[in-house]
Each structure stands twice: as structure tokens, then as C-alpha cells.
Design an enzyme around this catalytic site. Structure first.
Site, PDB file in Angstrom:
ATOM      1  N   LYS A  53       0.737  -1.293  -0.004  1.00  0.00           N
ATOM      2  CA  LYS A  53      -0.185  -0.115   0.086  1.00  0.00           C
ATOM      3  C   LYS A  53       0.988   1.174   0.014  1.00  0.00           C
ATOM      4  O   LYS A  53       0.491   2.423  -0.591  1.00  0.00           O
ATOM      5  CB  LYS A  53      -0.969   0.055   1.058  1.00  0.00           C
ATOM      6  CG  LYS A  53      -1.935  -0.845   1.013  1.00  0.00           C
ATOM      7  CD  LYS A  53      -2.952  -1.436   2.176  1.00  0.00           C
ATOM      8  CE  LYS A  53      -3.772  -2.330   1.982  1.00  0.00           C
ATOM      9  NZ  LYS A  53      -4.507  -2.653   3.289  1.00  0.00           N
ATOM     10  N   GLN A  97      -4.756  -1.625   9.377  1.00  0.00           N
ATOM     11  CA  GLN A  97      -4.642  -2.816   8.945  1.00  0.00           C
ATOM     12  C   GLN A  97      -5.316  -3.715   9.643  1.00  0.00           C
ATOM     13  O   GLN A  97      -5.240  -3.792  11.042  1.00  0.00           O
ATOM     14  CB  GLN A  97      -3.139  -2.850   8.569  1.00  0.00           C
ATOM     15  CG  GLN A  97      -3.046  -4.496   7.908  1.00  0.00           C
ATOM     16  CD  GLN A  97      -3.344  -4.290   6.301  1.00  0.00           C
ATOM     17  OE1 GLN A  97      -3.559  -3.347   5.744  1.00  0.00           O
ATOM     18  NE2 GLN A  97      -3.805  -5.579   5.669  1.00  0.00           N
ATOM     19  N   ASP A 120     -10.800   2.984   3.430  1.00  0.00           N
ATOM     20  CA  ASP A 120     -11.137   1.230   3.204  1.00  0.00           C
ATOM     21  C   ASP A 120     -12.623   1.057   3.040  1.00  0.00           C
ATOM     22  O   ASP A 120     -13.080   0.144   2.608  1.00  0.00           O
ATOM     23  CB  ASP A 120     -10.817   0.819   4.509  1.00  0.00           C
ATOM     24  CG  ASP A 120      -9.658  -0.271   4.546  1.00  0.00           C
ATOM     25  OD1 ASP A 120      -9.160  -0.724   3.466  1.00  0.00           O
ATOM     26  OD2 ASP A 120      -8.948  -0.494   5.623  1.00  0.00           O
TER      27      ASP A 120
END
Ligand code: GUN
Length: 283
Positions: A53, A97, A120
Site C-alpha cells: 500500500k 490494517q 477502506d
């Protein structure tokens, strides 16, 4: 093989080039789009994903910061840090995460992220916005699948889409996105009585279970579009999806490969969401 391939590598490359161009335009106005990634603990897969990422971001001109914390970080400290990032005008996207260490309540952590920075698309407010058709961040994997359908010019209106898997971050949002395009949607899962009877009716099948050979050639209507969200390992240790690719590609009209299908699209859509967060805040 009769099916045409939907190439996630090629499509994601185009999307990343578009993100790079729009990022450069923002930078020319003095705005540096920025993503803050938080990783708690030492999960090996999470370390790989977060590294990707960061690299994807910097390659397209986005600034990405990876903050790493030990597995014994307290939940209160994590929430405090998220609130600081919420309040930081130089940060446009926040990604925590998952999975988090067991002593943390993932739901509470995600709900602490400002919906305006929830790139997200995991926050309840983001899920709710999708549900009611309001603007909000869409989870990257189903969003990437929709872009793949768009890339082949597929008109979903009146089509029957079968989604296999009902997770909060793939199956359920995928079904809503398909519905928004006027498809008729069936969501299947482990308790579905006769999966094959349903998939045989489907114009589009999205397999998002996390198990090999969930979809085999005998379960697919000739010409159907098959999207494989799975990420598994076969007996030789090679990456494979949920779909029996060799068999299904003899029946389907379109199919996504694994690797090189949904995976790179998921990564690209995080960049899109982050850029759009920056663009929105710059308005
Ligand atoms: N863990 C595995 N995939 C993801 C993802 O897309 N986002 C976050 N935050 N954690 C993950």
C-alpha cells in the site's frame, strides 16, 4: 479457453495513471494527498500488504506513512492516535490494517476513523451510505470488481448476479453495488441449499469465499461473467482463486485470473479513494 480475460493488471495500471495525473493536479494547487496506514503487531501477511500500500501510493505521487506499533499497544492509545489523524488536515485517508490483536475491538477501532477519511470503506457510515445510495467510500475489493465489469462495457440492468460469500467488506457491499446498477442479485453462502442451481442461472458470478474450487465448470451458464475474489494456495503452493479457472474458462464468456485479476484492482481502488478524499477536502 473460450472466455475472454479481464486483465486486472492492465486495468489497474490505467487507473493508477489516472490517479497519478489527478494527484499531480492537486499538488500543483499545493495539496499533497496523504494516506496514513496503521499496523499493529507483526502479522506477516499484514506486513506485506501494508508495504504494498505504501509503495503503490508513493509510485502514484500520494504520500503514505506507515505507523507501526507493537502488538501490546493499548486500544486507548490506538484510538487516541486515530483521533489525532482525524484532526490532522494534512491527512486525507486513514487505514488501520486488519486483523488487530485480540485484545482490541476492531469494530470500535474502525468506528473511530472519521468517515471522511475512511478510504477502506469499512466504517458503518460508509456501509450505510452505500446502502442508501449516498456518496461515501466504497470498500476497495467490490469497487474494483465493479470497475472490471465497467471495463468490458457490461450492462448489468436486468441481469442476474450471484455473489458467493457474505462478508461485510466484499459480499454484502458487492451485492449492493450490483443492485445499484439494476441487476437482480442473489447472495449465497455456506448455508445455501443448492448453490449450483443458482449459479447456473447467473449472468454474473462473483466468488468471494476464500476456498478453492467453489465454482466449477458444471456450475456456470455458458457466456457468464465470472469474477474471482479468492486468494488461496493450491497443492503446489501457487496462488489460486475460488474458481476452477481451467474448467470455468471453457464455459464462461469473461473471467478474471488469479493472480492478476481482482488483487491489483483492490490495491488501485485504495489509491482512488485516497485521492478522492483529498479532492473532496480541497473543495
Ligand atoms: N486486511 C486484509 N485486507 C485488508 C484491507 O483491505 N484493509 C484493511 N484495513 N485491512 C485488511
Amino acid at each position: 479457453m473460450t472466455a475472454q480475460l479481464i486483465d486486472g493488471n492492465a486495468l489497474s495500471k490505467k487507473i493508477r495513471a489516472d490517479v497519478a495525473g489527478r494527484t499531480a493536479a492537486l499538488k500543483a494547487r499545493g495539496i499533497q494527498p496523504a494516506l496514513s496506514i496503521i499496523l499493529v503487531g507483526e502479522d506477516p501477511a499484514s506486513q506485506v500488504y501494508t508495504r504494498h500500500k505504501v509503495n503503490d501510493s508513493t509510485e502514484t505521487g500520494l504520500a503514505a506513512t506507515l505507523e507501526r506499533y507493537p502488538a501490546d499497544l493499548s486500544e486507548a492509545d490506538l484510538l487516541r492516535r486515530i483521533r489525532e489523524l482525524n484532526d490532522d488536515p494534512a491527512v486525507h485517508g486513514i487505514l488501520v490494517q486488519l486483523p488487530l490483536p485480540r485484545h482490541m475491538d476492531s469494530h470500535k477501532v474502525i468506528e473511530t476513523i472519521s468517515p471522511a477519511k475512511d478510504v477502506d470503506g469499512f466504517h458503518v457510515a460508509s456501509a450505510g451510505a452505500l446502502m442508501v445510495g449516498q456518496p461515501g467510500y466504497w470498500p476497495c475489493t467490490p469497487y474494483g470488481c465493479m470497475k472490471m465489469l465497467e471495463s468490458i462495457g457490461y450492462d448489468l440492468r436486468g441481469k442476474h448476479a450471484v455473489v458467493i460469500g457474505r462478508s461485510n467488506i466484499v459480499g454484502k457491499p458487492m451485492a449492493l453495488m450490483l443492485l445499484q446498477k439494476n441487476a437482480t442479485v442473489t447472495i449465497c453462502h455456506s448455508a445455501t441449499a443448492d448453490l449450483k442451481a443458482l449459479t447456473l442461472q447467473a449472468d454474473v458470478v462473483v466468488a468471494a469465499v476464500g476456498k478453492r474450487n467453489v465454482l466449477t465448470a458444471d456450475m456456470v451458464k455458458p457466456g457468464a461473467v465470472v469474477i474471482d475474489v479468492g486468494m488461496n494456495r493450491n497443492d503446489e503452493g501457487k496462488l489460486c482463486g475460488d474458481v476452477d479457472f481451467a474448467g470455468v474458462s471453457e464455459v464462461a464468456g469473461w473471467i478474471t485470473p488469479v493472480p492478476g485479476g481482482v488483487g491489483p484492482m483492490t490495491r488501485a481502488m485504495l489509491l482512488v479513494n485516497t485521492l478522492e478524499a483529498a479532492e473532496t477536502m480541497a473543495k
